[in-house]
Design an enzyme around this catalytic site. Structure first.
Site, PDB file in Angstrom:
ATOM      1  N   GLU A   1      18.800   7.418 -13.778  1.00  0.00           N
ATOM      2  CA  GLU A   1      18.279   8.532 -12.978  1.00  0.00           C
ATOM      3  C   GLU A   1      17.220   8.045 -12.004  1.00  0.00           C
ATOM      4  O   GLU A   1      16.349   7.247 -12.368  1.00  0.00           O
ATOM      5  CB  GLU A   1      17.686   9.601 -13.908  1.00  0.00           C
ATOM      6  CG  GLU A   1      17.739  10.984 -13.307  1.00  0.00           C
ATOM      7  CD  GLU A   1      19.170  11.487 -13.093  1.00  0.00           C
ATOM      8  OE1 GLU A   1      19.686  11.295 -11.968  1.00  0.00           O
ATOM      9  OE2 GLU A   1      19.760  12.055 -14.010  1.00  0.00           O
TER      10      GLU A   1
ATOM     11  N   ASP B   1      19.724   5.588  -7.827  1.00  0.00           N
ATOM     12  CA  ASP B   1      20.764   5.386  -6.795  1.00  0.00           C
ATOM     13  C   ASP B   1      20.137   4.980  -5.468  1.00  0.00           C
ATOM     14  O   ASP B   1      20.650   4.106  -4.779  1.00  0.00           O
ATOM     15  CB  ASP B   1      21.720   6.590  -6.659  1.00  0.00           C
ATOM     16  CG  ASP B   1      21.072   7.896  -6.244  1.00  0.00           C
ATOM     17  OD1 ASP B   1      19.830   8.015  -6.325  1.00  0.00           O
ATOM     18  OD2 ASP B   1      21.817   8.806  -5.848  1.00  0.00           O
TER      19      ASP B   1
ATOM     20  N   GLY C   1      20.580  24.191  -7.392  1.00  0.00           N
ATOM     21  CA  GLY C   1      19.256  23.614  -7.622  1.00  0.00           C
ATOM     22  C   GLY C   1      18.988  23.296  -9.081  1.00  0.00           C
ATOM     23  O   GLY C   1      17.845  23.277  -9.517  1.00  0.00           O
TER      24      GLY C   1
ATOM     25  N   GLY D   1      20.302  20.491 -10.724  1.00  0.00           N
ATOM     26  CA  GLY D   1      20.516  19.082 -11.062  1.00  0.00           C
ATOM     27  C   GLY D   1      21.974  18.738 -11.309  1.00  0.00           C
ATOM     28  O   GLY D   1      22.281  17.634 -11.764  1.00  0.00           O
TER      29      GLY D   1
ATOM     30  N   SER E   1      25.125  20.987  -6.853  1.00  0.00           N
ATOM     31  CA  SER E   1      25.862  22.026  -6.124  1.00  0.00           C
ATOM     32  C   SER E   1      25.951  21.658  -4.653  1.00  0.00           C
ATOM     33  O   SER E   1      26.924  22.002  -3.974  1.00  0.00           O
ATOM     34  CB  SER E   1      25.167  23.380  -6.284  1.00  0.00           C
ATOM     35  OG  SER E   1      23.900  23.381  -5.666  1.00  0.00           O
TER      36      SER E   1
ATOM     37  N   GLU F   1      23.672  14.823   4.247  1.00  0.00           N
ATOM     38  CA  GLU F   1      22.549  15.359   3.466  1.00  0.00           C
ATOM     39  C   GLU F   1      21.246  14.638   3.796  1.00  0.00           C
ATOM     40  O   GLU F   1      20.197  15.262   3.913  1.00  0.00           O
ATOM     41  CB  GLU F   1      22.839  15.286   1.958  1.00  0.00           C
ATOM     42  CG  GLU F   1      21.708  15.905   1.136  1.00  0.00           C
ATOM     43  CD  GLU F   1      22.129  16.462  -0.208  1.00  0.00           C
ATOM     44  OE1 GLU F   1      23.333  16.690  -0.437  1.00  0.00           O
ATOM     45  OE2 GLU F   1      21.219  16.689  -1.035  1.00  0.00           O
TER      46      GLU F   1
ATOM     47  N   ASP G   1      25.685  11.554  -5.962  1.00  0.00           N
ATOM     48  CA  ASP G   1      26.218  12.913  -6.098  1.00  0.00           C
ATOM     49  C   ASP G   1      27.548  13.073  -5.368  1.00  0.00           C
ATOM     50  O   ASP G   1      28.528  13.581  -5.920  1.00  0.00           O
ATOM     51  CB  ASP G   1      25.220  13.938  -5.540  1.00  0.00           C
ATOM     52  CG  ASP G   1      23.895  13.892  -6.267  1.00  0.00           C
ATOM     53  OD1 ASP G   1      23.774  13.126  -7.250  1.00  0.00           O
ATOM     54  OD2 ASP G   1      22.975  14.620  -5.849  1.00  0.00           O
TER      55      ASP G   1
HETATM   56  P1  ADP Z   1      21.570  20.735  -6.489  1.00  0.00           P
HETATM   57  O1  ADP Z   1      20.921  19.940  -7.559  1.00  0.00           O
HETATM   58  O2  ADP Z   1      22.253  21.931  -7.046  1.00  0.00           O
HETATM   59  O3  ADP Z   1      22.439  19.917  -5.599  1.00  0.00           O
HETATM   60  P2  ADP Z   1      20.092  21.035  -4.050  1.00  0.00           P
HETATM   61  O4  ADP Z   1      18.733  21.560  -3.769  1.00  0.00           O
HETATM   62  O5  ADP Z   1      20.417  19.642  -3.672  1.00  0.00           O
HETATM   63  O6  ADP Z   1      20.374  21.293  -5.606  1.00  0.00           O
HETATM   64  O7  ADP Z   1      21.175  21.947  -3.330  1.00  0.00           O
HETATM   65  C1  ADP Z   1      21.164  23.345  -3.479  1.00  0.00           C
HETATM   66  C2  ADP Z   1      21.435  23.990  -2.150  1.00  0.00           C
HETATM   67  O8  ADP Z   1      22.825  23.768  -1.770  1.00  0.00           O
HETATM   68  C3  ADP Z   1      21.299  25.500  -2.177  1.00  0.00           C
HETATM   69  O9  ADP Z   1      19.941  25.884  -1.982  1.00  0.00           O
HETATM   70  C4  ADP Z   1      22.184  25.913  -1.025  1.00  0.00           C
HETATM   71  O10 ADP Z   1      21.546  25.739   0.205  1.00  0.00           O
HETATM   72  C5  ADP Z   1      23.333  24.909  -1.120  1.00  0.00           C
HETATM   73  N1  ADP Z   1      24.397  25.490  -1.973  1.00  0.00           N
HETATM   74  C6  ADP Z   1      24.788  25.060  -3.175  1.00  0.00           C
HETATM   75  N2  ADP Z   1      25.749  25.854  -3.700  1.00  0.00           N
HETATM   76  C7  ADP Z   1      25.967  26.832  -2.799  1.00  0.00           C
HETATM   77  C8  ADP Z   1      26.820  27.973  -2.754  1.00  0.00           C
HETATM   78  N3  ADP Z   1      27.618  28.272  -3.777  1.00  0.00           N
HETATM   79  N4  ADP Z   1      26.761  28.762  -1.664  1.00  0.00           N
HETATM   80  C9  ADP Z   1      25.931  28.464  -0.645  1.00  0.00           C
HETATM   81  N5  ADP Z   1      25.105  27.421  -0.636  1.00  0.00           N
HETATM   82  C10 ADP Z   1      25.105  26.597  -1.686  1.00  0.00           C
HETATM   83 MG    MG Z   2      21.771  18.282  -4.427  1.00  0.00          MG
END
Ligand code: ADP
Ligand code: MG
Length: 392
Positions: free
Chosen positions: A34, A37, A128, A130, A133, A166, A178
């Site tokens: 962790e 990367d 958000g 971890g 998403s 990103e 990721d």
């Molecule tokens: P994670 O660990 O889930 O990747 P991040 O902060 O890197 O957390 O990314 C989360 C962001 O990605 C959200 O705040 C949003 O902007 C975008 N996102 C993720 N999933 C979705 C979704 N289902 N619909 C719209 N935006 C999303």
């Molecule tokens: Mg992320």
């Protein structure tokens, strides 16, 4: 109704036609390695059975129209407006739209065809938490534009372009893990990736071991800036250590013995940050041998050590994550538990003997709730396939 079907039916309602493509792009869980990367180290993620689903078709308009069902928001942008970081009518892009817009930007830089699209998407990867998403959204739109543009590129290459989106477009200075895991996942396999050479190999987890994910339900604001700050701390540690070790290019190149010898050359806080990375990379060097020999107990110990290190040295844990891990480590059948992902809230990952997994999940949820008054979500997951087009 399954999420994929919901997305299709919403597409039909919104755009009054059948979507041409359906895409699934998974989140990921990282078992070990962790915050290494972006230090050129080794990581061990798996794609999971939670994903973003996108229904899409080419659009007759000059701009793309995207409906983020989970946020109930729409955005519309063109390749031109995206370079100005705005929507097609010059209004600001909503935060979530930076991810698909960044993908478009990254593909345009490669001069790849990116036709305008109508798209509806929804995800069951918690945001958000971890589980990445964001990479699931990025890889989903990568595949969407690949399908619409009629070109093809290897999955790892797509992952690199998504990482560029990103880090350079959204502005989160992430490593490759990721996007790689979302792109290259294999059913029932962990993926051992060398983030420097990008060589990787699938590793097998015994079938009687379950991966259990526990979501603390805590989300920390400012996680992105704290993440970038850790990134900078590592770069600074490399710069200072280069005075004695001129050959090093990343913390990956620093052996534990050398680090111990030279650690007093670093300011205290920086020493703690760098020590986590150097020792975590050393733990990662043991992974392949342990997993190949089926030594899950020993592997689990490394996970526990990793958590302690993220908590005390890298300082990216929080009280709720620590509670979730402490409880898990006392439960029957648990080999190892630690926070997963960047930290600052979100999820823990647990390796649990399959026969105990259901009980483990129930007891963990109850005890955590009693201790914190928070309702956690706990699920038993499986290593899943990477991002893909699905026949419709
Ligand atoms: P994670 O660990 O889930 O990747 P991040 O902060 O890197 O957390 O990314 C989360 C962001 O990605 C959200 O705040 C949003 O902007 C975008 N996102 C993720 N999933 C979705 C979704 N289902 N619909 C719209 N935006 C999303
Ligand atoms: Mg992320």
């Amino acid at each position: 109704m399954e999420l994929a079907e919901q997305v299709i039916s919403k597409y039909i309602n919104r755009f009054k036609s059948q979507p041409q493509y359906l895409i699934r792009a998974p989140g990921r869980v990282n078992l070990l390695g962790e915050h290494v990367d972006y230090n050129a180290g080794l990581v061990l993620p798996a794609a999971i059975d939670r994903a973003t689903y996108i229904a899409c078709s080419p659009s007759a308009t000059p701009h793309s129209t995207l409906w983020a069902v989970d946020l109930n928001q729409e955005a519309f942008f063109s390749a031109e407006s995206v370079s100005a970081k705005t929507q097609a009518d010059a209004t600001p892009l909503p935060e979530w739209a930076f991810y698909p817009a960044g993908v478009l930007w990254s593909l345009r830089q490669e001069n790849l065809s990116t036709p305008a699209m109508n798209a509806v998407f929804s995800s069951n990867v918690p945001r958000g938490a971890g589980l990445s998403s964001s990479a699931a959204v990025e890889m989903g739109f990568m595949l969407a534009w690949q399908a619409l543009g009629g070109w093809e590129m290897p999955a790892l290459q797509l992952a690199l372009l998504a990482q560029k989106a990103e880090s350079q477009y959204v502005g989160v200075n992430c490593g490759i893990m990721d996007q790689f895991a979302s792109a290259c996942g294999i059913k029932d396999k962990l993926l051992l990736l060398d983030c420097r050479s990008l060589e990787w190999k699938p590793l097998t987890l015994p079938t009687d071991i379950a991966i259990v994910i526990a979501d603390t339900s805590i989300r920390r604001k400012l996680a992105a800036s704290a993440y970038n700050e850790r990134h900078q701390a590592c770069a600074e540690a490399v710069r200072l250590l280069q005075k004695s070790l001129p050959h090093i290019r990343a913390l990956r190149d620093v052996r534990v013995e050398d680090f111990n010898r030279l650690s007093d050359q670093l300011p205290v806080k920086l020493e703690r940050r760098a020590r986590h990375v150097v020792e975590e990379i050393e733990r990662m060097n043991q992974v392949e041998a342990l997993l190949s020999a089926g030594k899950i107990q020993e592997f689990g110990q490394l996970m526990n050590q990793c958590h302690a290190s993220l908590r005390d040295l890298y300082e990216v844990s929080c009280a709720e994550l620590n509670s979730m891990v402490e409880i898990a480590q006392t439960l029957k059948g648990c080999y190892g538990a630690r926070l997963t992902g960047a930290g600052f809230g979100g999820c823990t990952v647990n390796l649990v003997e399959q026969t105990h997994a259901e009980n483990f999940a129930l007891t963990l949820a109850e005890t955590y709730q009693a201790r914190t008054n928070l309702q956690p979500e706990i699920y038993i997951t499986h290593a899943a396939r990477g991002a893909e087009l699905i026949e419709i």
